[in-house]
Design a protein around this motif. Structure first.
Motif, PDB file in Angstrom:
ATOM      1  N   ILE A  48      70.437  14.268  27.994  1.00 11.77           N
ATOM      2  CA  ILE A  48      69.487  12.808  28.607  1.00 11.77           C
ATOM      3  C   ILE A  48      70.016  12.552  27.866  1.00 11.77           C
ATOM      4  CG2 ILE A  48      67.580  11.846  28.634  1.00 11.77           C
ATOM      5  CD1 ILE A  48      66.536  14.699  29.717  1.00 11.77           C
ATOM      6  N   CYS A  49      69.754  11.648  26.334  1.00  5.86           N
ATOM      7  CA  CYS A  49      70.649  10.920  25.689  1.00  5.86           C
ATOM      8  C   CYS A  49      72.650  10.329  26.206  1.00  5.86           C
ATOM      9  CB  CYS A  49      70.552  11.569  24.144  1.00  5.86           C
ATOM     10  SG  CYS A  49      68.861  10.566  24.111  1.00  5.86           S
ATOM     11  N   THR A  50      72.971  11.913  25.941  1.00  4.67           N
ATOM     12  CA  THR A  50      74.863  11.390  26.037  1.00  4.67           C
ATOM     13  C   THR A  50      74.735  10.425  28.013  1.00  4.67           C
ATOM     14  OG1 THR A  50      75.069  12.795  24.890  1.00  4.67           O
ATOM     15  CG2 THR A  50      76.954  12.245  26.522  1.00  4.67           C
ATOM     16  N   ASP A  51      73.931  10.948  28.729  1.00  2.37           N
ATOM     17  CA  ASP A  51      74.320  10.681  30.305  1.00  2.37           C
ATOM     18  C   ASP A  51      73.375   9.375  30.926  1.00  2.37           C
ATOM     19  OD1 ASP A  51      75.734  12.283  30.155  1.00  2.37           O
ATOM     20  OD2 ASP A  51      74.686  14.422  31.568  1.00  2.37           O
ATOM     21  N   PHE A  52      72.618   9.202  29.635  1.00  2.00           N
ATOM     22  CA  PHE A  52      71.665   8.080  30.372  1.00  2.00           C
ATOM     23  C   PHE A  52      70.922   7.167  30.073  1.00  2.00           C
ATOM     24  CE2 PHE A  52      69.704  11.828  33.211  1.00  2.00           C
ATOM     25  CZ  PHE A  52      70.472  11.620  33.777  1.00  2.00           C
ATOM     26  N   TYR A  53      71.900   6.661  28.509  1.00  2.00           N
ATOM     27  CA  TYR A  53      71.368   6.012  27.740  1.00  2.00           C
ATOM     28  C   TYR A  53      73.062   5.427  27.485  1.00  2.00           C
ATOM     29  CZ  TYR A  53      66.634   6.288  27.746  1.00  2.00           C
ATOM     30  OH  TYR A  53      65.214   6.415  28.216  1.00  2.00           O
ATOM     31  N   LYS A  54      74.270   4.104  27.597  1.00  2.00           N
ATOM     32  CA  LYS A  54      75.114   4.314  27.378  1.00  2.00           C
ATOM     33  C   LYS A  54      75.281   2.613  26.912  1.00  2.00           C
ATOM     34  CE  LYS A  54      77.095   7.172  30.536  1.00  2.00           C
ATOM     35  NZ  LYS A  54      77.557   8.339  29.686  1.00  2.00           N
ATOM     36  N   ALA A  55      75.871   2.003  25.539  1.00  2.00           N
ATOM     37  CA  ALA A  55      76.544   1.046  25.608  1.00  2.00           C
ATOM     38  C   ALA A  55      76.827  -0.334  26.612  1.00  2.00           C
ATOM     39  CB  ALA A  55      76.544   0.765  24.445  1.00  2.00           C
ATOM     40  N   LYS A  56      76.580   0.205  27.439  1.00  2.00           N
ATOM     41  CA  LYS A  56      77.204  -0.535  28.583  1.00  2.00           C
ATOM     42  C   LYS A  56      76.270  -1.250  29.582  1.00  2.00           C
ATOM     43  CE  LYS A  56      78.524   2.840  31.575  1.00  2.00           C
ATOM     44  NZ  LYS A  56      80.209   3.446  32.067  1.00  2.00           N
ATOM     45  N   PRO A  57      76.487  -2.584  30.523  1.00  2.00           N
ATOM     46  CA  PRO A  57      75.176  -3.047  31.292  1.00  2.00           C
ATOM     47  C   PRO A  57      74.844  -2.199  32.623  1.00  2.00           C
ATOM     48  CG  PRO A  57      77.331  -4.871  31.346  1.00  2.00           C
ATOM     49  CD  PRO A  57      78.000  -3.306  30.224  1.00  2.00           C
ATOM     50  N   ASP A  58      75.618  -1.196  33.173  1.00  2.00           N
ATOM     51  CA  ASP A  58      74.636  -0.117  33.754  1.00  2.00           C
ATOM     52  C   ASP A  58      74.366   0.827  32.867  1.00  2.00           C
ATOM     53  OD1 ASP A  58      77.413   0.772  33.356  1.00  2.00           O
ATOM     54  OD2 ASP A  58      77.723   1.745  35.394  1.00  2.00           O
ATOM     55  N   GLY A  59      73.957   0.882  31.854  1.00  2.00           N
ATOM     56  CA  GLY A  59      74.171   1.560  30.436  1.00  2.00           C
ATOM     57  C   GLY A  59      72.474   2.597  30.832  1.00  2.00           C
ATOM     58  N   LEU A  60      71.799   1.701  31.441  1.00  2.00           N
ATOM     59  CA  LEU A  60      70.111   2.212  31.769  1.00  2.00           C
ATOM     60  C   LEU A  60      69.651   3.544  32.965  1.00  2.00           C
ATOM     61  CD1 LEU A  60      67.610   0.026  30.034  1.00  2.00           C
ATOM     62  CD2 LEU A  60      68.755   2.355  29.546  1.00  2.00           C
ATOM     63  N   ILE A  61      69.457   4.534  33.232  1.00  2.00           N
ATOM     64  CA  ILE A  61      69.527   5.026  34.020  1.00  2.00           C
ATOM     65  C   ILE A  61      68.321   4.409  35.397  1.00  2.00           C
ATOM     66  CG2 ILE A  61      67.677   7.102  33.397  1.00  2.00           C
ATOM     67  CD1 ILE A  61      70.742   7.108  36.055  1.00  2.00           C
ATOM     68  N   GLY A  62      67.403   4.026  34.928  1.00  2.00           N
ATOM     69  CA  GLY A  62      66.435   3.315  35.755  1.00  2.00           C
ATOM     70  C   GLY A  62      66.134   1.790  34.477  1.00  2.00           C
ATOM     71  N   ASN A  63      64.549   1.055  35.081  1.00  2.00           N
ATOM     72  CA  ASN A  63      64.055   1.015  35.295  1.00  2.00           C
ATOM     73  C   ASN A  63      63.631   0.595  33.888  1.00  2.00           C
ATOM     74  OD1 ASN A  63      62.277  -0.413  38.155  1.00  2.00           O
ATOM     75  ND2 ASN A  63      64.269  -0.766  37.985  1.00  2.00           N
ATOM     76  N   ASP A  64      64.179  -0.334  32.967  1.00  2.00           N
ATOM     77  CA  ASP A  64      63.632  -0.338  31.159  1.00  2.00           C
ATOM     78  C   ASP A  64      62.477  -0.389  31.317  1.00  2.00           C
ATOM     79  OD1 ASP A  64      64.481  -0.370  28.585  1.00  2.00           O
ATOM     80  OD2 ASP A  64      63.622  -2.160  28.284  1.00  2.00           O
ATOM     81  N   MET A 108      65.458  10.276  16.989  1.00  2.00           N
ATOM     82  CA  MET A 108      64.927  10.635  15.864  1.00  2.00           C
ATOM     83  C   MET A 108      64.177  11.577  15.428  1.00  2.00           C
ATOM     84  SD  MET A 108      63.451   7.457  14.089  1.00  2.00           S
ATOM     85  CE  MET A 108      61.166   7.450  15.743  1.00  2.00           C
ATOM     86  N   GLY A 109      64.424  12.268  16.843  1.00  2.00           N
ATOM     87  CA  GLY A 109      64.116  13.873  16.800  1.00  2.00           C
ATOM     88  C   GLY A 109      62.482  14.524  16.968  1.00  2.00           C
ATOM     89  N   PRO A 126      67.315  15.503  16.791  1.00  2.00           N
ATOM     90  CA  PRO A 126      68.049  14.183  16.495  1.00  2.00           C
ATOM     91  C   PRO A 126      69.171  13.885  17.225  1.00  2.00           C
ATOM     92  CG  PRO A 126      68.349  15.685  14.921  1.00  2.00           C
ATOM     93  CD  PRO A 126      67.667  16.343  15.817  1.00  2.00           C
ATOM     94  N   GLN A 127      69.733  12.638  17.595  1.00  2.00           N
ATOM     95  CA  GLN A 127      70.542  12.259  17.999  1.00  2.00           C
ATOM     96  C   GLN A 127      71.604  10.680  17.128  1.00  2.00           C
ATOM     97  OE1 GLN A 127      71.405  14.027  21.231  1.00  2.00           O
ATOM     98  NE2 GLN A 127      70.049  14.839  20.873  1.00  2.00           N
ATOM     99  N   ILE A 128      70.941  10.670  16.356  1.00  2.00           N
ATOM    100  CA  ILE A 128      71.992   9.944  15.203  1.00  2.00           C
ATOM    101  C   ILE A 128      71.500  10.503  13.729  1.00  2.00           C
ATOM    102  CG2 ILE A 128      71.608   7.247  16.123  1.00  2.00           C
ATOM    103  CD1 ILE A 128      68.563   7.539  14.916  1.00  2.00           C
ATOM    104  N   PRO A 129      72.767  10.339  12.705  1.00  2.00           N
ATOM    105  CA  PRO A 129      72.336  10.853  11.544  1.00  2.00           C
ATOM    106  C   PRO A 129      71.396  10.422  10.791  1.00  2.00           C
ATOM    107  CG  PRO A 129      74.750  10.104  11.971  1.00  2.00           C
ATOM    108  CD  PRO A 129      73.717   9.579  12.604  1.00  2.00           C
ATOM    109  N   SER A 130      70.598   9.380  10.944  1.00  2.00           N
ATOM    110  CA  SER A 130      69.590   9.134   9.857  1.00  2.00           C
ATOM    111  C   SER A 130      68.606   8.105  10.301  1.00  2.00           C
ATOM    112  CB  SER A 130      70.011   9.378   8.259  1.00  2.00           C
ATOM    113  OG  SER A 130      70.301   8.006   8.261  1.00  2.00           O
TER     114      SER A 130
END
Length: 740
Positions: free
Chosen positions: A629-645, A659-660, A676-680
């Motif tokens: 979900i984090c990889t496919d549906f949250y991207k750092a670009k204009p169409d990066g959100l999969i639905g309304n915020d 954060m896990g 978690p999806q980030i190191p810290s």
């Protein structure tokens, strides 16, 4: 000896100076690192269905000033779509990530040279810049550079016009974001414009789209306009004028403009402007907004890749665009009555909470990283209840939209109370909760029917009958927990019984929550893949979803649901079929996006569902799904959100999950552990301590959790408590590529 002493003193002073210089350099570097606004990309979510906007806003402020590229449809709920090539003007208020249309108040558009019939302008995409509290662009057709910043109540514009051309500004009081093109002529109900001088305009506009409301304004220029022209109305039904104001600028001279708003009066709009933006220093306003955004963004410090940081800090940015404090600087809010405007005791009155969305993760996240705003949020909901007779369902600018179902102010208030927040009257809060979910005080409250049948029968409630039954359960559960803590045993038993009503619509034959009529008969034929929506054109028994998605909407009692389904193995089969079915939905809905099987991450009812695998003793499934979900549906670009915020809820899911952990049951005071999806991540706490999360050996391959430690000790619980998190400590995930 004297000489030696002097030499020692000089050496000591030099050392101190050297140390101070090094410290200053180190401090300067630290300050550079703390500028977290560099990681925010306001264009994320402005394409596809994110419905975000790139304008200038202040944390939790009333103003969201920025460009409009379109209107008249669901795609333009925020008035802006990234792919568009034309800017129609700049409005002062906006909704962030919603699925409904409103705001877009008071459009202005600068242009150089002679008047044209169409003053929209193409723009240089390369010149378009956005950052927290700032937006700029070059309007190529209009030959003007635009910069925008904001204070809580004031939009501040700087215009640089082409040399040698007349400088003009269109001020359109008829404008607003509306559903259809015809509505642009009829949504304004009343308007008054007063040209106080050749620099100041004031007045008000009453309009109705999603809600009926009034806003007061004052517009001020730092140079006098030398001419004004009222444009011919485009339709005889229009109630508000449009003006072109012309300015005599010298070559190289810039024009500054301030638009201040209030929900109470022109005088208050002026007071807001005087308090927040008294001078004409655009850079100072921009710096102040950026500084305040940095303060909010620094509530969590993370390590990770550039994309990680951009996704994370943009999510935090979206989280604090709202709720919006619509009180004036004197604490007054709302329309004046015989008794005067309403007065907030704290000076804050928050609206636009989007409770149906944000009770799930956004509000629990506020309780962790922004506990200082919680009492004001609760008191705002209680003040609203005193005025309207029930807690807000989906309030905009202090007015009820009656959008969505149940009343999820209830779990928010209960969550705050159960977590020990003070600053509000608990008995008053509980009275408002009880009244809101037992007395039928508004069009969507049918408590007598709910109590009589133990569910909403589909033959009596024509749309959303199953979803309404399911969603009321979390409210009842929340009320029960608060009643229990207050010593109200009878109420506790009543609401806890209600919280089990979900069992009345579970059909063991299909393994789904199925519509039932007033005689106890299941709906036949029944298609669990059929999408439903309250909209009259779609209809059906679910809210922006289908039976498969809503079957899991038992956030208050996942262990009970598993048992009711026949145990972990059977429940696991049902959950697997949700995520891994290849069958398509019956019908389509713009709100149902981000599908993994039938799981729909683009809409809120699915947000907790991946974490249910933890209760089936299958944590690896949680870990796989969270990564996907984090990889496919949250991207750092204009169409990066999969639905309304959805006012920060989509973003809050990411912040927690990265954060896990996640508040599957948002009033339980427990966070279900994921991966978690980030190191810290580090969260500074009010008690002076900090919560630290570390993900050791995290990589693209290492997505599974081998073991967890809490404060250096092996940790084998499914959840981490709010109490433990807020006491401070270190949570360490040891990551591996091998599925446990």
């Amino acid at each position: 000896m004297k000489k030696m002493k002097i030499t020692k003193i000089i050496c000591s002073l030099l050392m101190v100076a050297l140390f101070a210089a090094c410290s200053q350099k180190s401090s300067d570097k630290a300050e550079e690192k703390t500028d977290l606004t560099q990681y925010v990309n306001p264009f994320i979510g402005t394409a596809f269905t994110g419905h975000t906007f790139p304008g200038a806003t202040y944390p939790l402020g009333m103003i969201q000033a920025g460009p409009e590229t379109g209107n008249y449809s669901w795609e333009y709920c925020a008035g802006y779509v990234y792919e568009d090539s034309v800017i129609n003007g700049f409005s002062q208020t906006r909704l962030n990530g919603t699925g409904c249309v409103d705001l877009g108040d008071l459009l202005v558009q600068p242009f150089a040279g002679r008047k044209r019939e169409d003053l929209s302008s193409r723009f240089d995409k390369a010149s378009e810049k956005a950052a927290p509290g700032y937006y700029s662009v070059e309007l190529t057709d209009n030959n003007v550079g635009v910069q925008v910043s904001a204070t809580p109540h004031v939009a501040f514009y700087n215009y640089a016009f082409a040399k040698g051309d007349t400088a003009n500004v269109l001020v359109d009081f008829q404008h607003g974001l509306v559903w259809t093109k015809d509505r642009i002529h009829t949504h304004v109900l009343d308007n008054h414009v007063n040209f106080e001088s050749d620099r100041v305009i004031s007045g008000y506009t009453r309009r109705r789209e999603w809600v009926e409301r009034i806003y007061y304004f004052t517009i001020e220029f730092d140079k006098p306009f030398v001419a004004k022209e009222e444009l011919v109305k485009r339709d005889p039904r229009e109630k508000a004028p449009r003006y072109i104001l012309s300015f005599d600028l010298q070559d190289g001279e810039e024009l500054n403009m301030k638009v201040a708003l209030s929900s109470t009066s022109v005088e208050s709009a002026k007071a807001n402007a005087a308090a927040e933006a008294a001078g004409w220093d655009f850079q100072a306003v921009r710096d102040a907004a950026s500084g305040e955004w940095n303060r909010y963004l620094s509530k969590i410090t993370i390590e990770g890749s550039e994309d990680d940081k951009t996704n994370f800090y943009t999510s935090l940015y979206h989280l604090f665009i709202q709720p919006n404090n619509i009180a004036d600087i004197n604490g007054k809010h709302g329309e004046a009555t015989a008794a005067g405007s309403l007065q907030s005791a704290s000076g804050k009155y928050y609206s636009t909470l989007s409770q149906w969305d944000t009770f799930r993760a956004a509000f629990p996240l506020y309780t962790v990283i922004s506990p200082e705003i919680i009492p004001d949020l609760v008191n705002s909901m209680l003040d609203y209840s005193d005025e309207k007779g029930h807690l807000p369902i989906w309030a905009l600018w202090g007015h009820e939209t009656y959008t969505m179902i149940a009343n999820h102010s209830v779990p928010m208030i209960a969550d705050a109370y159960l977590k020990g927040f003070e600053g509000f009257d608990a008995e008053r809060a509980y009275a408002a909760i009880k009244k809101s979910i037992t007395q039928s005080t508004h069009p969507k409250s049918d408590w007598e029917m709910y109590d009589h049948y133990g569910y909403y029968p589909y033959d009596l409630v024509k749309t959303e009958s199953v979803s309404r039954t399911m969603e009321c359960g979390i409210d009842d559960y929340s009320a029960a927990l608060m009643a229990e803590k207050l010593g109200k045993t009878e109420d506790r038993d009543f609401f806890m019984k209600r919280a089990d009503y979900y069992k009345n619509v579970f059909d063991p034959e299909t393994g789904a929550m199925r519509p039932k009529d007033s005689k106890g008969n299941w709906l036949t034929p029944f298609d669990p893949y059929q999408l439903a929506h309250a909209d009259s054109n779609v209809g059906g028994h679910y809210t922006e979803g289908n039976a498969l998605q809503y079957t899991w909407h038992v956030m208050q009692d996942i262990p009970g649901l598993i048992e009711w389904m026949g145990g972990k193995e059977k429940a696991g089969q049902y959950l697997d079929s949700l995520f891994y079915t290849t069958q398509q939905t019956t019908g389509t809905l713009s709100d149902v996006t981000g599908l993994i099987g039938q799981y729909a991450h683009g809409n809120e009812p699915s947000h907790h569902v991946a974490y249910i695998y933890a209760y089936l003793d299958r944590p690896a499934e949680v870990q796989k799904l969270i990564r996907r979900i984090c990889t496919d549906f949250y991207k750092a670009k204009p169409d990066g959100l999969i639905g309304n915020d959805d006012c920060g809820q989509m973003s809050a899911w990411y912040v927690f999950s990265a954060m896990g952990f996640y508040p599957l049951n948002p009033v339980s005071g427990e966070f279900v552990l994921g991966a978690p999806q980030i190191p810290s991540a580090v969260i500074p706490l009010e008690n002076g301590k900090e919560f630290r999360m570390e993900a050791k050996n995290l990589s693209e391959e290492n997505l599974f959790v081998e073991k967890i430690e809490w404060n250096g000790q092996y940790y084998d619980k499914k959840t981490l408590s709010y109490k433990d998190l807020m006491a401070g400590g270190t949570l360490v995930f040891y990551m591996t590529g091998k599925q446990p």
